[in-house]
Design a protein around this motif. Structure first.
Motif, mmCIF file in Angstrom:
data_model
loop_
_atom_site.group_PDB
_atom_site.id
_atom_site.type_symbol
_atom_site.label_atom_id
_atom_site.label_comp_id
_atom_site.label_asym_id
_atom_site.label_seq_id
_atom_site.Cartn_x
_atom_site.Cartn_y
_atom_site.Cartn_z
ATOM 1 N N GLY A 1 0.713 -1.231 -0.028
ATOM 2 C CA GLY A 1 0.025 -0.017 0.043
ATOM 3 C C GLY A 1 0.893 1.320 0.031
ATOM 4 N N VAL A 2 0.147 2.284 -0.261
ATOM 5 C CA VAL A 2 0.901 3.683 -0.220
ATOM 6 C C VAL A 2 0.244 4.763 0.965
ATOM 7 N N ALA A 3 1.300 5.304 1.736
ATOM 8 C CA ALA A 3 1.048 6.116 2.707
ATOM 9 C C ALA A 3 -0.004 7.008 2.465
ATOM 10 N N GLY A 4 -0.794 7.352 3.422
ATOM 11 C CA GLY A 4 -1.995 8.208 3.131
ATOM 12 C C GLY A 4 -3.345 7.833 2.401
ATOM 13 N N GLU A 5 -3.279 6.551 1.727
ATOM 14 C CA GLU A 5 -4.253 5.721 1.214
ATOM 15 C C GLU A 5 -4.795 4.879 1.999
ATOM 16 N N ARG A 6 -6.027 4.127 1.733
ATOM 17 C CA ARG A 6 -6.368 3.102 2.182
ATOM 18 C C ARG A 6 -5.838 1.664 1.852
ATOM 19 N N VAL A 7 -5.870 0.695 2.675
ATOM 20 C CA VAL A 7 -5.367 -0.512 1.958
ATOM 21 C C VAL A 7 -6.177 -1.616 2.807
ATOM 22 N N THR A 8 -6.383 -2.701 1.867
ATOM 23 C CA THR A 8 -7.373 -3.754 2.474
ATOM 24 C C THR A 8 -6.675 -4.903 2.465
ATOM 25 N N LEU A 9 -6.687 -5.548 3.593
ATOM 26 C CA LEU A 9 -5.832 -7.032 4.030
ATOM 27 C C LEU A 9 -6.831 -8.000 3.924
ATOM 28 N N PRO A 10 -6.997 -8.983 2.807
ATOM 29 C CA PRO A 10 -7.921 -9.931 2.677
ATOM 30 C C PRO A 10 -7.988 -11.339 3.823
ATOM 31 N N CYS A 11 -9.492 -11.357 4.181
ATOM 32 C CA CYS A 11 -9.634 -12.377 4.940
ATOM 33 C C CYS A 11 -11.274 -12.757 4.798
ATOM 34 N N GLY A 12 -11.586 -13.959 4.557
ATOM 35 C CA GLY A 12 -12.849 -14.281 4.384
ATOM 36 C C GLY A 12 -12.926 -16.085 4.579
ATOM 37 N N TYR A 13 -14.341 -16.201 4.755
ATOM 38 C CA TYR A 13 -14.589 -17.546 5.056
ATOM 39 C C TYR A 13 -16.076 -17.872 4.333
ATOM 40 N N SER A 14 -16.407 -19.167 4.183
ATOM 41 C CA SER A 14 -17.714 -19.695 3.857
ATOM 42 C C SER A 14 -18.874 -19.667 4.820
ATOM 43 N N VAL A 15 -19.829 -18.762 4.689
ATOM 44 C CA VAL A 15 -20.837 -18.761 5.780
ATOM 45 C C VAL A 15 -21.752 -20.029 5.398
ATOM 46 N N LYS A 16 -21.876 -20.478 4.265
ATOM 47 C CA LYS A 16 -22.585 -21.629 3.856
ATOM 48 C C LYS A 16 -21.895 -22.934 4.736
ATOM 49 N N THR A 17 -20.862 -23.232 4.753
ATOM 50 C CA THR A 17 -19.980 -24.142 5.565
ATOM 51 C C THR A 17 -20.007 -23.915 7.095
ATOM 52 N N TYR A 18 -19.676 -22.679 7.501
ATOM 53 C CA TYR A 18 -19.556 -22.666 9.035
ATOM 54 C C TYR A 18 -20.645 -21.401 9.441
ATOM 55 N N GLY A 19 -21.255 -20.933 8.843
ATOM 56 C CA GLY A 19 -22.445 -20.194 9.523
ATOM 57 C C GLY A 19 -21.677 -18.806 9.773
ATOM 58 N N VAL A 20 -22.603 -17.670 10.309
ATOM 59 C CA VAL A 20 -22.184 -16.604 10.669
ATOM 60 C C VAL A 20 -21.249 -16.806 11.917
ATOM 61 N N THR A 21 -19.755 -16.564 12.014
ATOM 62 C CA THR A 21 -19.110 -16.829 13.263
ATOM 63 C C THR A 21 -18.288 -15.586 13.691
ATOM 64 N N ASP A 22 -17.630 -15.719 14.745
ATOM 65 C CA ASP A 22 -16.751 -14.591 15.405
ATOM 66 C C ASP A 22 -15.282 -14.691 14.648
ATOM 67 N N THR A 23 -14.736 -13.614 14.502
ATOM 68 C CA THR A 23 -13.481 -13.261 13.904
ATOM 69 C C THR A 23 -12.617 -12.154 14.747
ATOM 70 N N CYS A 24 -11.404 -12.184 14.545
ATOM 71 C CA CYS A 24 -10.796 -10.885 14.870
ATOM 72 C C CYS A 24 -9.189 -10.831 14.138
ATOM 73 N N TRP A 25 -9.085 -9.644 14.096
ATOM 74 C CA TRP A 25 -7.801 -9.448 13.377
ATOM 75 C C TRP A 25 -6.719 -8.633 14.548
ATOM 76 N N GLY A 26 -5.393 -9.043 14.482
ATOM 77 C CA GLY A 26 -4.415 -8.526 15.305
ATOM 78 C C GLY A 26 -3.305 -8.292 14.620
#
Length: 175
Positions: A28-53
Protein backbone atom coordinates in the motif's frame (compact mmCIF):
# COMPACT_ATOMS: atom_id res chain seq x y z
CA UNK A 1 8.81 -21.58 0.44
CA UNK A 2 12.27 -21.09 1.92
CA UNK A 3 13.54 -18.08 3.84
CA UNK A 4 14.24 -14.99 1.75
CA UNK A 5 14.88 -11.33 2.35
CA UNK A 6 12.84 -8.39 1.07
CA UNK A 7 14.06 -4.77 1.34
CA UNK A 8 11.39 -2.06 1.29
CA UNK A 9 12.27 1.59 1.95
CA UNK A 10 15.35 0.57 3.89
CA UNK A 11 13.42 -1.92 6.02
CA UNK A 12 14.77 -5.45 5.77
CA UNK A 13 12.13 -8.07 6.51
CA UNK A 14 13.01 -11.75 6.78
CA UNK A 15 10.18 -13.71 5.20
CA UNK A 16 9.69 -17.27 6.35
CA UNK A 17 6.94 -19.81 5.93
CA UNK A 18 4.34 -19.57 8.69
CA UNK A 19 3.14 -22.88 10.13
CA UNK A 20 -0.31 -21.78 11.28
CA UNK A 21 -1.53 -20.11 8.09
CA UNK A 22 -0.37 -18.73 4.78
CA UNK A 23 1.36 -15.39 4.35
CA UNK A 24 0.07 -13.10 1.62
CA UNK A 25 1.78 -9.82 0.81
CA UNK A 26 -0.19 -6.60 0.34
CA UNK A 27 1.54 -3.39 -0.78
CA UNK A 28 0.00 0.00 0.00
CA UNK A 29 0.85 3.68 -0.19
CA UNK A 30 1.04 6.04 2.80
CA UNK A 31 -2.00 8.29 3.05
CA UNK A 32 -4.24 5.87 1.12
CA UNK A 33 -6.53 3.08 2.27
CA UNK A 34 -5.31 -0.50 2.05
CA UNK A 35 -7.29 -3.73 2.43
CA UNK A 36 -5.96 -6.99 3.90
CA UNK A 37 -7.97 -9.99 2.67
CA UNK A 38 -9.74 -12.47 4.95
CA UNK A 39 -12.92 -14.42 4.41
CA UNK A 40 -14.73 -17.69 4.99
CA UNK A 41 -17.72 -19.67 3.73
CA UNK A 42 -20.88 -18.77 5.68
CA UNK A 43 -22.55 -21.70 3.94
CA UNK A 44 -20.04 -24.08 5.56
CA UNK A 45 -19.47 -22.45 8.97
CA UNK A 46 -22.42 -20.11 9.52
CA UNK A 47 -21.79 -16.52 10.60
CA UNK A 48 -19.04 -16.79 13.21
CA UNK A 49 -16.74 -14.70 15.40
CA UNK A 50 -13.54 -13.27 13.94
CA UNK A 51 -10.63 -11.07 14.94
CA UNK A 52 -7.65 -9.23 13.43
CA UNK A 53 -4.41 -8.54 15.31
CA UNK A 54 -0.87 -7.26 14.78
CA UNK A 55 1.46 -10.23 14.42
CA UNK A 56 0.95 -13.86 13.44
CA UNK A 57 -2.22 -15.59 14.62
CA UNK A 58 -1.43 -17.16 18.02
CA UNK A 59 -2.86 -20.39 19.52
CA UNK A 60 -6.05 -18.59 20.56
CA UNK A 61 -7.74 -15.28 19.73
CA UNK A 62 -5.57 -12.57 18.10
CA UNK A 63 -2.39 -10.92 19.39
CA UNK A 64 -2.46 -7.12 19.77
CA UNK A 65 -6.08 -7.08 18.59
CA UNK A 66 -7.20 -4.28 16.27
CA UNK A 67 -10.73 -5.49 15.36
CA UNK A 68 -13.06 -8.26 16.54
CA UNK A 69 -16.58 -9.38 15.71
CA UNK A 70 -19.30 -11.46 17.32
CA UNK A 71 -21.26 -12.87 14.42
CA UNK A 72 -21.79 -9.98 12.00
CA UNK A 73 -21.37 -7.21 14.61
CA UNK A 74 -18.07 -5.41 15.24
CA UNK A 75 -17.54 -5.53 19.01
CA UNK A 76 -14.05 -4.03 19.27
CA UNK A 77 -12.09 -1.55 17.16
CA UNK A 78 -8.72 -0.23 18.38
CA UNK A 79 -9.03 2.84 16.15
CA UNK A 80 -11.47 4.38 13.68
CA UNK A 81 -8.76 3.76 11.06
CA UNK A 82 -9.58 0.02 11.15
CA UNK A 83 -12.74 -0.89 9.23
CA UNK A 84 -14.51 -4.03 8.02
CA UNK A 85 -16.04 -2.61 4.84
CA UNK A 86 -16.96 -5.93 3.23
CA UNK A 87 -20.20 -7.86 3.77
CA UNK A 88 -19.39 -9.42 7.16
CA UNK A 89 -22.69 -11.33 7.13
CA UNK A 90 -21.49 -12.98 3.88
CA UNK A 91 -18.10 -13.95 5.37
CA UNK A 92 -16.01 -11.05 4.05
CA UNK A 93 -13.99 -9.89 7.07
CA UNK A 94 -11.20 -8.18 5.13
CA UNK A 95 -9.52 -5.44 7.16
CA UNK A 96 -9.30 -1.96 5.63
CA UNK A 97 -6.83 0.50 7.12
CA UNK A 98 -7.75 4.13 6.41
CA UNK A 99 -4.95 6.68 5.89
CA UNK A 100 -2.20 4.04 6.11
CA UNK A 101 1.24 5.04 7.41
CA UNK A 102 4.66 3.41 7.12
CA UNK A 103 4.27 2.46 10.81
CA UNK A 104 1.44 0.11 9.73
CA UNK A 105 4.00 -2.12 7.96
CA UNK A 106 4.15 -5.61 9.44
CA UNK A 107 2.34 -8.93 9.77
CA UNK A 108 -1.39 -8.98 10.58
CA UNK A 109 -3.31 -12.10 11.56
CA UNK A 110 -6.97 -12.92 10.92
CA UNK A 111 -8.72 -15.68 12.90
CA UNK A 112 -12.11 -17.14 11.99
CA UNK A 113 -13.45 -19.08 14.96
CA UNK A 114 -14.84 -22.48 13.96
CA UNK A 115 -16.40 -24.78 16.61
CA UNK A 116 -14.27 -27.74 17.70
CA UNK A 117 -10.65 -28.15 18.73
CA UNK A 118 -8.03 -26.72 16.34
CA UNK A 119 -10.64 -25.96 13.66
CA UNK A 120 -10.15 -22.18 13.48
CA UNK A 121 -9.16 -20.70 10.13
CA UNK A 122 -6.00 -18.60 10.39
CA UNK A 123 -4.55 -16.20 7.83
CA UNK A 124 -1.39 -14.12 8.07
CA UNK A 125 -0.86 -11.09 5.83
CA UNK A 126 2.36 -9.13 5.41
CA UNK A 127 1.57 -5.45 4.84
CA UNK A 128 4.16 -3.17 3.29
CA UNK A 129 3.42 0.57 3.22
CA UNK A 130 5.63 2.89 1.19
CA UNK A 131 5.68 6.59 0.46
CA UNK A 132 3.79 8.10 -2.47
CA UNK A 133 5.12 6.84 -5.82
CA UNK A 134 7.38 8.84 -8.07
CA UNK A 135 5.75 9.76 -11.37
CA UNK A 136 7.46 7.59 -13.97
CA UNK A 137 6.93 7.90 -17.70
CA UNK A 138 6.90 4.64 -19.59
CA UNK A 139 7.31 1.12 -18.22
CA UNK A 140 9.90 0.17 -15.57
CA UNK A 141 13.28 -0.46 -17.20
CA UNK A 142 16.09 -2.86 -16.45
CA UNK A 143 19.71 -1.86 -15.94
CA UNK A 144 20.29 -2.44 -19.67
CA UNK A 145 17.54 0.04 -20.50
CA UNK A 146 15.22 -2.56 -22.04
CA UNK A 147 11.53 -2.43 -20.99
CA UNK A 148 10.48 -4.89 -18.30
CA UNK A 149 7.08 -6.37 -17.70
CA UNK A 150 5.51 -5.79 -14.28
CA UNK A 151 6.19 -9.44 -13.45
CA UNK A 152 9.88 -9.15 -14.39
CA UNK A 153 10.13 -5.96 -12.35
CA UNK A 154 8.55 -7.77 -9.36
CA UNK A 155 10.82 -10.83 -9.75
CA UNK A 156 14.01 -8.77 -10.04
CA UNK A 157 13.22 -6.60 -7.01
CA UNK A 158 11.93 -9.27 -4.61
CA UNK A 159 13.91 -12.34 -5.63
CA UNK A 160 10.67 -14.33 -5.88
CA UNK A 161 8.58 -15.60 -8.75
CA UNK A 162 5.24 -15.94 -7.00
CA UNK A 163 3.54 -12.70 -8.12
CA UNK A 164 0.09 -13.46 -9.55
CA UNK A 165 -0.95 -9.92 -10.42
CA UNK A 166 -3.46 -9.77 -7.58
CA UNK A 167 -1.92 -6.83 -5.73
CA UNK A 168 -2.39 -4.31 -8.52
CA UNK A 169 0.05 -2.33 -10.61
CA UNK A 170 3.55 -2.06 -9.26
CA UNK A 171 5.23 1.35 -9.36
CA UNK A 172 8.74 2.54 -8.67
CA UNK A 173 8.93 4.01 -5.17
CA UNK A 174 11.01 6.92 -3.86
CA UNK A 175 14.39 5.95 -2.47
Amino acid sequence: MGPSSFVFHGISLGLVAVCNGYVETVIGVAGERVTLPCGYSVKTYGVTDTCWGRGEVPYSKCSKMVVSTEGDKVTYRQSDRYKLLGRVRKGNVSLTIINATEADTGIYGCRVEVPGLFNDLKYNVLLLIGRAPVVVTGPPVSITGKPQSERAYWDSHTGTTDWDGSIGTLVQMQA
